[in-house]
Design a protein around this motif. Structure first.
Motif, PDB file in Angstrom:
ATOM      1  N   GLN A  30       1.478   1.687  -5.521  1.00 21.12           N
ATOM      2  CA  GLN A  30       0.730   0.392  -4.986  1.00 21.12           C
ATOM      3  C   GLN A  30       1.070  -0.729  -6.083  1.00 21.12           C
ATOM      4  O   GLN A  30       1.002  -0.722  -7.137  1.00 21.12           O
TER       5      GLN A  30
ATOM      6  N   ALA B  71       0.858  -1.250  -0.162  1.00 22.83           N
ATOM      7  CA  ALA B  71       0.154   0.129   0.052  1.00 22.83           C
ATOM      8  C   ALA B  71       0.805   1.477  -0.063  1.00 22.83           C
ATOM      9  O   ALA B  71       0.427   2.359  -0.517  1.00 22.83           O
TER      10      ALA B  71
ATOM     11  N   CYS C  87      -0.808  -4.714   2.652  1.00 23.97           N
ATOM     12  CA  CYS C  87      -2.398  -5.132   3.140  1.00 23.97           C
ATOM     13  C   CYS C  87      -2.583  -6.382   2.321  1.00 23.97           C
ATOM     14  O   CYS C  87      -2.241  -6.689   1.137  1.00 23.97           O
TER      15      CYS C  87
ATOM     16  N   CYS D 119      -3.809  -4.996   7.283  1.00 20.89           N
ATOM     17  CA  CYS D 119      -2.602  -4.384   7.058  1.00 20.89           C
ATOM     18  C   CYS D 119      -1.652  -4.664   8.096  1.00 20.89           C
ATOM     19  O   CYS D 119      -1.685  -4.800   9.070  1.00 20.89           O
TER      20      CYS D 119
ATOM     21  N   ASN E 122      -6.823  -7.978   0.885  1.00 23.90           N
ATOM     22  CA  ASN E 122      -8.212  -7.448   0.781  1.00 23.90           C
ATOM     23  C   ASN E 122      -9.049  -8.438   1.676  1.00 23.90           C
ATOM     24  O   ASN E 122     -10.253  -8.054   1.823  1.00 23.90           O
TER      25      ASN E 122
END
Length: 138
Positions: free
Chosen positions: A83, A60, A118, A125, A120
């Motif tokens: 990213q 991130a 991180c 994170c 999803n």
């Protein structure tokens, strides 16, 4: 003859032990590689990232800063990665960060790096940082 045993000291010790926070081991690590290469007005530093958040992970935010003191100046410059997808399966992965400055010279410098990794699903994170003395080389 009855002996009374006091449980108060034992209870107090147990409460102290239970109230001490446990130190969690860092799952994500970042390590600055010992050399950065001077290329066309920039120092390209490498960082090794190890994480185990899973296959759907991404960097991130990953930044690198190089500080070099020369006879008359101190140069402090930073660079970053956008990213970036990463497969966090516990194996080391190398990433390069370009830190722009025409004032860098071959020799010693200090490098600092930090990252936020991180995933999803589930959204999680972790962060890590490192700082060390490196060599800038041509």
């Amino acid at each position: 003859m009855n002996k009374r045993i006091s449980f108060v000291p034992a209870l107090a010790l147990g409460m102290v032990v239970l109230s001490v926070p446990t130190l969690a081991t860092a799952v994500t690590t970042i390590d600055v590689v010992d050399e950065a290469r001077l290329v066309g007005g920039a120092a390209v530093m490498s960082v090794e990232i190890i994480c185990d958040l899973g296959a759907n992970s991404f960097l991130a935010g990953t930044t690198g800063t190089i500080i070099q003191r020369t006879r008359f100046n101190v140069t402090i410059e930073s660079g970053s990665l956008g990213q970036t997808a990463i497969n966090c399966n516990g194996t080391p992965q190398i990433f390069q960060i370009a830190v722009s400055s025409s004032r860098f010279r071959p020799g010693p410098a200090t490098a600092q790096a930090s990252t936020i990794v991180c995933n999803n699903s589930p959204f999680t994170c972790e962060s890590a940082q490192d700082s060390k003395e490196i060599q800038l080389v041509e």
